[in-house]
Design a protein around this motif. Structure first.
Motif, PDB file in Angstrom:
ATOM      1  N   TRP A 100      93.723   3.495 100.409  1.00 31.59           N
ATOM      2  CA  TRP A 100      93.214   2.582 101.428  1.00 31.59           C
ATOM      3  C   TRP A 100      94.229   2.436 102.568  1.00 31.59           C
ATOM      4  CZ3 TRP A 100      88.997   1.189 103.320  1.00 31.59           C
ATOM      5  CH2 TRP A 100      88.831  -0.007 104.008  1.00 31.59           C
ATOM      6  N   ILE A 111      86.333   0.160 110.717  1.00 30.42           N
ATOM      7  CA  ILE A 111      87.269  -0.849 111.229  1.00 30.42           C
ATOM      8  C   ILE A 111      88.694  -0.478 110.870  1.00 30.42           C
ATOM      9  CG2 ILE A 111      87.971  -3.258 111.039  1.00 30.42           C
ATOM     10  CD1 ILE A 111      85.025  -3.942 110.661  1.00 30.42           C
ATOM     11  N   LYS A 112      88.865  -0.029 109.626  1.00 31.88           N
ATOM     12  CA  LYS A 112      90.212   0.325 109.174  1.00 31.88           C
ATOM     13  C   LYS A 112      90.777   1.505 109.972  1.00 31.88           C
ATOM     14  CE  LYS A 112      93.477  -0.151 105.997  1.00 31.88           C
ATOM     15  NZ  LYS A 112      94.230  -1.370 105.730  1.00 31.88           N
ATOM     16  N   ARG A 113      89.896   2.437 110.350  1.00 32.37           N
ATOM     17  CA  ARG A 113      90.357   3.575 111.143  1.00 32.37           C
ATOM     18  C   ARG A 113      90.544   3.198 112.609  1.00 32.37           C
ATOM     19  NH1 ARG A 113      93.012   7.401 109.362  1.00 32.37           N
ATOM     20  NH2 ARG A 113      92.408   8.798 111.026  1.00 32.37           N
ATOM     21  N   GLY A 114      90.302   1.927 112.937  1.00 34.38           N
ATOM     22  CA  GLY A 114      90.589   1.473 114.291  1.00 34.38           C
ATOM     23  C   GLY A 114      89.510   1.800 115.293  1.00 34.38           C
ATOM     24  N   MET A 159      78.207  -7.525  78.802  1.00 35.19           N
ATOM     25  CA  MET A 159      79.207  -7.733  77.761  1.00 35.19           C
ATOM     26  C   MET A 159      78.756  -8.728  76.705  1.00 35.19           C
ATOM     27  SD  MET A 159      82.746  -7.625  79.827  1.00 35.19           S
ATOM     28  CE  MET A 159      82.270  -8.704  81.124  1.00 35.19           C
ATOM     29  N   ILE A 215      83.542  -0.899 106.990  1.00 36.54           N
ATOM     30  CA  ILE A 215      84.911  -1.289 106.677  1.00 36.54           C
ATOM     31  C   ILE A 215      85.860  -0.127 106.950  1.00 36.54           C
ATOM     32  CG2 ILE A 215      85.123  -0.731 104.231  1.00 36.54           C
ATOM     33  CD1 ILE A 215      85.955  -3.588 103.798  1.00 36.54           C
ATOM     34  N   VAL A 216      85.408   1.099 106.645  1.00 36.41           N
ATOM     35  CA  VAL A 216      86.258   2.258 106.919  1.00 36.41           C
ATOM     36  C   VAL A 216      86.421   2.435 108.424  1.00 36.41           C
ATOM     37  CG1 VAL A 216      86.363   4.770 106.806  1.00 36.41           C
ATOM     38  CG2 VAL A 216      85.833   3.464 104.769  1.00 36.41           C
ATOM     39  N   TRP A 251      93.069 -20.347 100.692  1.00 33.60           N
ATOM     40  CA  TRP A 251      94.028 -19.309 101.081  1.00 33.60           C
ATOM     41  C   TRP A 251      94.063 -19.184 102.599  1.00 33.60           C
ATOM     42  CZ3 TRP A 251      98.038 -17.118  99.256  1.00 33.60           C
ATOM     43  CH2 TRP A 251      98.472 -15.875  99.719  1.00 33.60           C
ATOM     44  N   GLU A 252      92.897 -19.217 103.221  1.00 27.10           N
ATOM     45  CA  GLU A 252      92.820 -19.153 104.679  1.00 27.10           C
ATOM     46  C   GLU A 252      93.521 -20.358 105.297  1.00 27.10           C
ATOM     47  OE1 GLU A 252      91.021 -16.821 106.863  1.00 27.10           O
ATOM     48  OE2 GLU A 252      91.523 -15.659 105.078  1.00 27.10           O
ATOM     49  N   ARG A 303     102.892 -16.926 102.660  1.00 27.80           N
ATOM     50  CA  ARG A 303     101.699 -17.281 103.418  1.00 27.80           C
ATOM     51  C   ARG A 303     102.032 -18.323 104.483  1.00 27.80           C
ATOM     52  NH1 ARG A 303      96.959 -14.931 104.609  1.00 27.80           N
ATOM     53  NH2 ARG A 303      95.476 -16.525 105.222  1.00 27.80           N
ATOM     54  N   ARG A 304     103.011 -19.161 104.174  1.00 29.76           N
ATOM     55  CA  ARG A 304     103.462 -20.134 105.176  1.00 29.76           C
ATOM     56  C   ARG A 304     104.577 -19.546 106.040  1.00 29.76           C
ATOM     57  NH1 ARG A 304     100.109 -24.018 106.155  1.00 29.76           N
ATOM     58  NH2 ARG A 304     101.761 -25.383 106.898  1.00 29.76           N
ATOM     59  N   LYS A 305     104.711 -18.229 106.000  1.00 27.10           N
ATOM     60  CA  LYS A 305     105.695 -17.503 106.809  1.00 27.10           C
ATOM     61  C   LYS A 305     107.132 -17.895 106.477  1.00 27.10           C
ATOM     62  CE  LYS A 305     102.725 -15.320 109.630  1.00 27.10           C
ATOM     63  NZ  LYS A 305     101.562 -15.553 108.774  1.00 27.10           N
ATOM     64  N   ILE A 331      94.009   5.472 104.681  1.00 27.17           N
ATOM     65  CA  ILE A 331      92.889   5.452 105.626  1.00 27.17           C
ATOM     66  C   ILE A 331      93.283   4.637 106.851  1.00 27.17           C
ATOM     67  CG2 ILE A 331      90.537   4.600 105.965  1.00 27.17           C
ATOM     68  CD1 ILE A 331      89.990   5.249 103.078  1.00 27.17           C
ATOM     69  N   GLY A 332      94.039   3.568 106.623  1.00 25.40           N
ATOM     70  CA  GLY A 332      94.445   2.709 107.733  1.00 25.40           C
ATOM     71  C   GLY A 332      95.529   3.325 108.612  1.00 25.40           C
ATOM     72  N   ASP A 333      96.134   4.398 108.106  1.00 31.88           N
ATOM     73  CA  ASP A 333      97.224   5.016 108.854  1.00 31.88           C
ATOM     74  C   ASP A 333      96.648   5.820 110.018  1.00 31.88           C
ATOM     75  OD1 ASP A 333      99.374   6.317 109.834  1.00 31.88           O
ATOM     76  OD2 ASP A 333      99.954   7.270 107.942  1.00 31.88           O
ATOM     77  N   GLN A 334      96.752   5.278 111.246  1.00 41.55           N
ATOM     78  CA  GLN A 334      96.057   5.926 112.355  1.00 41.55           C
ATOM     79  C   GLN A 334      96.846   7.069 112.961  1.00 41.55           C
ATOM     80  OE1 GLN A 334      94.688   2.661 114.786  1.00 41.55           O
ATOM     81  NE2 GLN A 334      93.731   1.819 112.946  1.00 41.55           N
ATOM     82  N   LEU A 355      95.845 -22.135 104.012  1.00 39.39           N
ATOM     83  CA  LEU A 355      97.283 -22.044 103.775  1.00 39.39           C
ATOM     84  C   LEU A 355      97.940 -21.170 104.831  1.00 39.39           C
ATOM     85  CD1 LEU A 355      99.397 -22.876 101.604  1.00 39.39           C
ATOM     86  CD2 LEU A 355      99.057 -20.638 100.597  1.00 39.39           C
ATOM     87  N   GLY A 356      97.228 -20.128 105.246  1.00 35.10           N
ATOM     88  CA  GLY A 356      97.788 -19.223 106.233  1.00 35.10           C
ATOM     89  C   GLY A 356      97.769 -19.804 107.644  1.00 35.10           C
ATOM     90  N   ASP A 357      97.056 -20.903 107.820  1.00 33.69           N
ATOM     91  CA  ASP A 357      96.956 -21.520 109.132  1.00 33.69           C
ATOM     92  C   ASP A 357      98.163 -22.421 109.351  1.00 33.69           C
ATOM     93  OD1 ASP A 357      96.320 -22.783 111.412  1.00 33.69           O
ATOM     94  OD2 ASP A 357      94.378 -23.556 110.748  1.00 33.69           O
ATOM     95  N   LEU A 358      99.144 -21.911 110.088  1.00 33.78           N
ATOM     96  CA  LEU A 358     100.415 -22.627 110.187  1.00 33.78           C
ATOM     97  C   LEU A 358     100.319 -23.898 111.025  1.00 33.78           C
ATOM     98  CD1 LEU A 358     102.984 -19.728 110.479  1.00 33.78           C
ATOM     99  CD2 LEU A 358     102.347 -21.079 108.495  1.00 33.78           C
ATOM    100  N   ASN A 391      91.557  12.415 111.207  1.00 36.50           N
ATOM    101  CA  ASN A 391      90.478  12.212 110.243  1.00 36.50           C
ATOM    102  C   ASN A 391      90.437  13.317 109.208  1.00 36.50           C
ATOM    103  OD1 ASN A 391      89.706   9.908 111.416  1.00 36.50           O
ATOM    104  ND2 ASN A 391      88.044  10.798 112.629  1.00 36.50           N
TER     105      ASN A 391
END
Lengths: 689, 725
Positions: B223, A559-562, A596, A556-557, A202-203, B600-602, B226-229, A205-208, B233
């Motif tokens: 989620w 980072i997400k909060r910037g 399970m 992670i939070v 996936w990574e 993904r390939r834009k 949360i990312g909405d800056q 694929l995203g590398d153009l 807070n």
């Protein structure tokens, strides 16, 4: 590093050589190793690689395969068992350097790697499990090998298609094949590698900057190394397995007649039997479904409330005298084996009666519900000395044949139609409860369908009045026997159900080290070995999982909060989220599926997950301490980091000193006794050493 | 002052006639001739018995699910004035006059009818056109299987209703989120989501799947939040707390309240008492409570007791002994001690009585004041009728050769001494000096000489043991298992010294006084645990099927058959809808993957908005289908076609989603668009035709002739009952 390795081998190796009697599951796997040496065919629910390697180790070290492996505690005597144990212990001790390298590669931190490795060295559970002839050390070896090579090839990603890249990629494939080849639990690591590869692609694929052709190359390389290569190797193991085991043995009855004809010594090998069925012949009938049994009956009756109270008729997987039936004419009870009688062949479409040889009851069906499959009719044994009623009559037919033709042994696919109700004799494949000795249900199905469940073939055939003809029976092709052996294994695995009211180990017991497994020795005087993780290590692992989740969520939070992170913290969070995430995923994949599973579970099933959990501990604590150190001033921070690591190591070593008798054996009174050397260490009431 | 009168009072109402029309059509098509047939149809026989028990306030345990669904059905019966007097024993039995069939079936039918406008609303909230939404509603309207299931006293349509309601209210809430958070409407829809989820779970555990899906979707949305800056807070925290409250706390509280009502309404003892522990039984009126009331609480030396095994599997039973001895040799040739049998007996019997004796004293009566038995004390257990001592020794048990035999000791003078001392260990003790209490204490009996534990093995003895259950001494007691725990059920202080008098005393009933009450939480935990762990014997049903048969509808279920006229009701779907739904799913998944890889390939084939719509609608519909369908592959219980209906509903909602996407983005010019519309009309007409064709099997009338029935058997695997003449 070298010092470390030496340490590992001495810790693991020295003591076990002194224990000259069998422990626990050694009875199974040791015996199977012997079977390979003797080339006797057997059946086991696991794929063959692990046992084959044990057999090979035994063979190379001069073990001759004659030790019977009857019950735990038997003495080995003069038999050379060291090779097999040494082999397993060697693989078990490889886990430590593997863990070291994996963590080093993932976190680039020497102390994290040392911490993870020392956890595995000083865990009593891992030591105990690697000391004996078991499949688990072999499985864990391949599993860790796969993870290691996966991690290595990921870090080669900057130089794709280089020699080391190819090497590690194909080594991953080889290790995957090894892991599933030992136990089906290896599938979880396949899943881990698979998810990792999908993410990887996936990574890419995203590398153009990469062209579609390069992408195609990447994809093909992975398909080749991670799918085709393991499949080929896995199949090859089975090819070797079938080639080595060419003598008849205890596993024959689980397989179809065609399969059995491959085995030297089996009564179907180069068989020579009367070719056509005649009245008066004594036969066994085998169901044509995968892992179907022989038509069987015994003196026991169906219990009250289950249809009519007549004699049980079942399908039974083992060869037994009670599988023998005599073909008789429906209307007369003459003895066809009487020399004065002329031979009369059974023909397609004839109405016959099948008499059970041991009990002289007729195969019978009537409009009562079958015991498990309620839509079908019950099949019983009825009548005395062959005298029953009209419900004992069956029409015998061969699939795809015209009426009036004779019926061939082994080759003809036979259908038995009940004359009175029109139903067809079949085996439903369901296991009967205790009253039926856990044999397989036989029913008469009113739904006429062309399935192997309702078809039978004649396997043994005894008729002294007919000439024996050597039959070149249909030799099954390799894909056929491969498929069949898998069906049989899957059935065997799902048949391992816990009995009612039996105390079994539950998955939630495992990470908290709730209860161990007694390897040998019950009484005070015995030399006792008890499989139990080093509780300090295990509880540390458990706490770490919580700690990891907390740290990962916070990072992670943030980072997400910037939040703005320094370069140092960015690297730390990268290690925590990516490397830690991979290991955490491994732990989840090796642990959650057990919740399970319906089969019987044991404590040692947790050990693969425990390996991941230990590596996670190394990474998490290292990151935590580095983080703390980063918050403080330079010299102070360094000190915190060093002392923290040292304290953890010392804790682990000291707890190992306390608990080492668990794996190296204890003599003397039980731990509940204050005089015992282990007194005061029984921290949980459920431990029994 | 009267300024407000200056303006006229105006009510402007905006009525979506589409919605009204759909609701009316739904009601007509679900409620038409609702009380026909006046006979028990299929699983009504199962739910009906619980409705009757509700009417009579008798306690029951149903392992198929939580009580809210049964309660709703019972509410219908209550409104109709049902007295509960009907014997639910046979499918096809005629209802007697006192059964209000119409009101019993009303609630499922109403909820089933309301699913039609709900489907319309959901698609509208997903930002699809009214045309697509109308199509979705029509598909639900003309789905034969949903109609059959909602016209009878069954729970699936109620479940589907709550599931759709939860989805709809979440969508409404989410659409309000952007413009006006924390307004009344926002709160209303958020809370309604939680309530509908808990109702769905309360009706059937299957509702959990959709609940999980919604939680996952809500998690994803949070989620992003949360990312909405741009949000502070504090406001992010408020948002998260509000969601936690509405989607977790409220459903849990609602779920508990269902059980609270259930336990409050059902206060009388009934047929399932035996499954519950003695303490639970004592909290019900009648039954055990009548016997145990007033018995002394503390077990003392000299107490006469009956001991019940705590596990209660395979059947609840009491420690028992009788005059007969173990056979000298068993069938397989092993020997026994030939002493008196000790078994576990599932019925009340005078031979279940035991007397607790102090090993140091001879007397079998309670002294004054009574000396209570405490944790760790050593006792002997004397069988009341035969006065033999409970004993175990190193002899293999009859059916479990790895464990010790338990017997009542008979001295044969063969140097096999009596070993009859047992240590009492109270497992649920609070301190180490706890007194052994009637009903409340769970006790292990550990043999002093061999440290074996008295245990119920679960096997039943052969003829010589009268098929009673085997009792063994477990030597390697691995941990705690309920089969090793016993509690005193009936109890009295023994008074008679003489054996003859004692026998009379044992036969007499115990006296009555006070009852012991359990807290709601204790009763809830126990009942919930029993519901989850109780397993009925797995019986294959004639119409059971495997999940693979469901997608292609290879199976049907005959619900009811009129013995004379031959009219019949089947659970059989609109095969055209089912097939279209499968095609839509396939198209969706393929297109989704295609777009995903290309993006993904834009390379963007569709605008960003359309893509987001495509993902959210598909995630909901395909996700809903997957979570309601795939888990069945891992289930071991008996499965029926009707388990697929919730998944099917989601799948049907996907059809218009895919169709609209195709018209909007793939048909670029006018001509194909026109052709597409024509095709749609034809397709809808054929769906209606199929619905009409199968409606005799859906509604049970008109009666069809054998030839007509035969022509309806479109698939060979369908089981349509055709009478032979």
């Amino acid at each position: 590093m070298d010092l470390y390795r030496e340490n590992v081998f001495s810790v693991l190796f020295i003591p076990f050589l002194m224990i000259p009697n069998i422990r626990w599951d050694e009875t199974h796997f040791g015996k199977m190793g012997s079977y390979y040496i003797n080339r006797t065919f057997f059946f086991d629910v696991h794929p063959p690689l692990g046992k084959m390697l044990i057999g090979l180790a035994g063979y190379l070290s001069g073990y001759n395969g004659t030790f019977p492996f009857q019950k735990p505690g038997d003495r080995y005597g003069h038999h050379n068992y060291i090779g097999m144990r040494g082999f397993c212990a060697f693989l078990g001790s490889c886990l430590v350097p593997f863990a070291y390298l994996i963590v080093l590669e993932l976190s680039k931190s020497l102390s994290a790697a040392l911490l993870a490795a020392s956890i595995l060295i000083f865990d009593t559970g891992c030591i105990t499990l690697s000391q004996y002839i078991l499949l688990d050390p072999i499985l864990m070896f391949f599993l860790m090998g796969a993870v290691l090579s996966m991690v290595k090839y990921n870090s080669c990603a900057v130089r794709p298609f280089s020699a080391p890249w190819w090497f590690w990629l194909s080594l991953t494939g080889v290790n995957l094949a090894g892991a599933i080849g030992v136990k089906f639990v290896g599938l979880f690591v396949v899943l881990l590698v698979g998810l990792n590869t999908v993410y990887d692609l996936w990574e890419l694929l995203g590398d153009l900057s990469l062209s579609l052709v390069t992408l195609g190359k990447h994809l093909l390389a992975r398909v080749f190394c991670l799918i085709l290569l393991p499949l080929v190797l896995y199949t090859a193991q089975f090819a070797v397995h079938f080639a080595v085991l060419n003598k008849s043995g205890p596993g024959d009855g689980f397989f179809s007649s065609a399969f059995q004809s491959r085995l030297i010594g089996n009564n179907l090998h180069n068989v020579s039997v009367p070719e056509h069925l005649a009245y008066g012949s004594v036969i066994t009938m085998k169901n044509l479904r995968m892992a179907g049994g022989y038509l069987h009956s015994h003196w026991h009756l169906y219990p009250e409330g289950v249809g009519a109270r007549q004699q049980q008729v079942t399908a039974y997987l083992h060869k037994d005298l009670n599988n023998l039936w005599v073909i008789k004419k429906h209307d007369s009870n003459t003895d066809h084996l009487d020399p004065s009688c002329s031979v009369e062949f059974v023909r397609h479409g004839d109405v016959i009666r099948l008499e059970h040889k041991e009990t002289s009851r007729n195969l019978h069906s009537h409009q009562h519900e079958a015991p498990m499959t309620r839509k079908h009719f019950q099949v019983t044994g009825y009548g005395i000395n062959g005298t029953g009623d009209a419900n004992d009559f069956w029409r015998i037919e061969v699939v795809g044949r015209k009426s009036g033709k004779r019926i061939k042994v082994l080759r003809s696919q036979i259908r038995l139609t009940h004359l009175a109700t029109g139903c067809i004799l079949g085996s439903s494949g369901k296991t009967l409860p205790k009253w039926g000795w856990e044999q397989v249900e036989v029913t008469c199905t009113p739904y006429v369908k062309e399935t192997p469940n309702a078809l039978w073939n004649v396997e043994d055939h005894i008729n002294p009045k007919l000439p024996n003809i050597s039959l070149d029976v249909l030799k099954p092709s390799f894909p056929e026997i491969l498929l069949e052996s898998h069906m049989v294994m899957i059935r065997g695995n799902s048949g391992l159900k816990p009995k009612e009211n039996e105390v079994t180990s539950k998955p939630w017991h495992w990470p908290i080290n709730y209860q161990g497994l007694r390897f040998s020795g019950v009484n005070e005087t015995d030399y006792r070995v008890y499989l139990l993780g080093n509780p300090v290590v295990w509880w540390l692992n458990l706490v770490t999982i919580g700690l990891y989740l907390l740290m990962a969520t916070c990072t992670i939070v943030a980072i997400k909060r910037g939040a703005q992170l320094t370069v140092e913290f960015k690297e730390l969070s990268e290690v925590l989220l990516h490397s830690g995430g991979k290991i955490m995923l491994g732990w989840l994949l090796h642990y959650l599926p057990f919740f399970m599973m319906g089969r019987v579970l044991y404590f040692h099933h947790y050990f693969p997950a425990m390996l991941f959990s230990s590596m996670l501990t190394g990474i998490t604590w290292d990151t935590l301490l580095k983080f703390c150190a980063g918050c403080l001033s330079c010299s102070m921070g360094k000190r915190v980091y060093t002392y923290g690591m040292l304290a953890l190591m010392l804790l682990i070593v000291y707890s190992f000193y306390l608990f080492h008798p668990l794996s190296y054996g204890m003599v003397g009174p039980m731990a509940s006794d204050p005089n015992s050397p282990m007194a005061g260490l029984r921290w949980l009431e459920s431990w029994e050493f | 002052m009267l300024g407000f009168l200056k303006q006229p009072v105006v009510v402007t109402a905006e009525i979506n006639m589409n919605l009204v029309a759909l609701t009316v059509m739904g009601l007509v098509n679900r409620l038409w001739a609702l009380s026909y047939p006046r006979a028990v149809v299929f699983d009504e026989v199962y739910y009906g018995q619980f409705v009757s028990l509700y009417m009579k306030r008798i306690f029951f345990v149903d392992d198929s699910g939580p009580p809210f669904g049964h309660m709703l059905l019972a509410f219908g019966g209550y409104l109709g004035g049902f007295d509960g007097n009907f014997l639910w024993n046979r499918i096809g039995a005629e209802y007697s006059m006192n059964v209000p069939v119409w009101s019993l079936r009303l609630l499922p039918a109403l909820t089933g009818a309301l699913c039609v406008p709900l489907a319309y609303q959901i698609l509208v909230e997903l930002h699809f056109s009214h045309c697509a939404a109308f199509g979705a509603a029509l598909l639900i309207l003309f789905e034969n299987s949903l109609i059959t299931q909602s016209r009878l006293m069954l729970l699936e349509s109620v479940l589907i209703f709550f599931i759709l309601l939860a989805i709809l209210s979440y969508l409404k809430f989410y659409n309000l989120q952007k413009c006006s958070p924390f307004t009344a409407g926002w709160w209303f829809w958020l809370l309604l989501t939680g309530v509908a989820c808990s109702c769905a779970v309360g009706v059937k555990y299957m509702g959990l799947f959709t609940y999980m899906l919604l939680l996952a979707i809500a998690g994803g949305h949070s989620w992003h939040l949360i990312g909405d800056q741009t949000l502070s807070n504090v406001s992010v925290l408020c948002h998260l707390l509000a969601r936690g409250l509405a989607l977790v706390v409220v459903p849990v509280a609602m779920y508990l309240s269902f059980f609270y009502v259930h336990l409050t309404v059902l206060y009388r003892s009934g047929p399932h008492d035996q499954i519950m522990t003695s303490a639970f039984q004592a909290s019900l009126e009648g039954g055990l409570a009548r016997i145990t009331q007033g018995q002394p609480l503390e077990v003392a030396y000299g107490s006469q007791i009956t001991l019940r095994n705590v596990l209660g599997k395979p059947v609840p039973c009491w420690l028992h002994s009788h005059k007969n001895t173990y056979p000298i040799r068993y069938e397989n040739g092993r020997g026994s001690s030939h002493q008196q049998q000790v078994t576990c007996y599932p019925f009340k019997d005078v031979n279940n009585w035991w007397i607790v004796k102090d090993p140091g004293m001879q007397q079998l009566v309670v002294s004054n004041p009574p000396r209570p038995v405490r944790h760790g004390h050593i006792v002997q257990l004397v069988h009341g009728i035969t006065t033999r001592y409970l004993n175990t020794h190193d002899v293999a048990a009859p059916l479990s050769p790895h464990s010790q035999e338990i017997s009542c000791y008979i001295d044969y003078n063969i140097s096999m001494p009596a070993q009859n001392l047992w240590r009492v260990e109270i497992v649920n003790r609070e301190s180490d000096t706890d007194v052994w209490k009637t009903i409340l204490s769970e006790v292990r009996f550990v043999h002093v000489n061999t440290s074996a534990v008295l245990k119920l093995s679960g096997a039943s003895l052969p003829e010589w043991g009268y098929r009673q259950l085997e009792i063994i001494g477990e030597k390697l007691s691995k941990g705690h298992h309920q089969s090793m725990l016993w509690n005193v059920e009936e109890h009295r202080y023994g008074k008679s010294q003489e054996q003859k008098e004692r026998e009379v005393e044992l036969h007499s009933p115990t006296q009555a006084d006070i009852s012991k009450n359990l807290s709601f939480m204790a009763r809830f935990t126990e009942l919930q645990w029993k519901i989850l762990t109780l397993k009925n014997e797995d019986t294959e049903h004639k119409y059971s099927s495997s999940p693979l048969d469901w997608i292609t509808m290879d199976t049907n279920i005959a619900y009811w058959f009129h013995p004379i006229s031959g009219a019949q009701i089947h659970l059989i779907g609109n095969i055209l809808t089912w097939a279209s739904a499968n095609v839509a799913t396939l198209v969706y998944v393929c297109l989704f993957l295609w777009y995903l890889l290309r993006r993904r390939r834009k390379i963007c084939d569709i605008p960003e908005d359309a893509w987001r719509l495509w993902v959210s609608a598909g995630g909901l519909c395909v996700g809903g289908w997957a979570v309601n369908y795939l888990p069945f592959f891992m289930m071991e219980k008996t499965l029926f076609l009707y388990h697929y209906l919730p998944a099917l509903t989601f799948q049907i909602l996907l059809i218009p989603v895919v169709l609209q996407h195709l018209t909007d983005h793939l048909c670029r010019s006018q001509l194909p668009k026109n052709m597409f519309s024509a095709l749609m009309v034809a397709w809808f007409s054929s769906i209606y035709l199929v619905y009409r064709t199968f409606s005799p099997l859906t509604y049970g009338e008109p009666t069809l002739s054998a030839a007509e029935l035969r022509s309806l058997r479109w698939k060979d695997s369908w089981d349509i009952l055709i009478r032979k003449h």
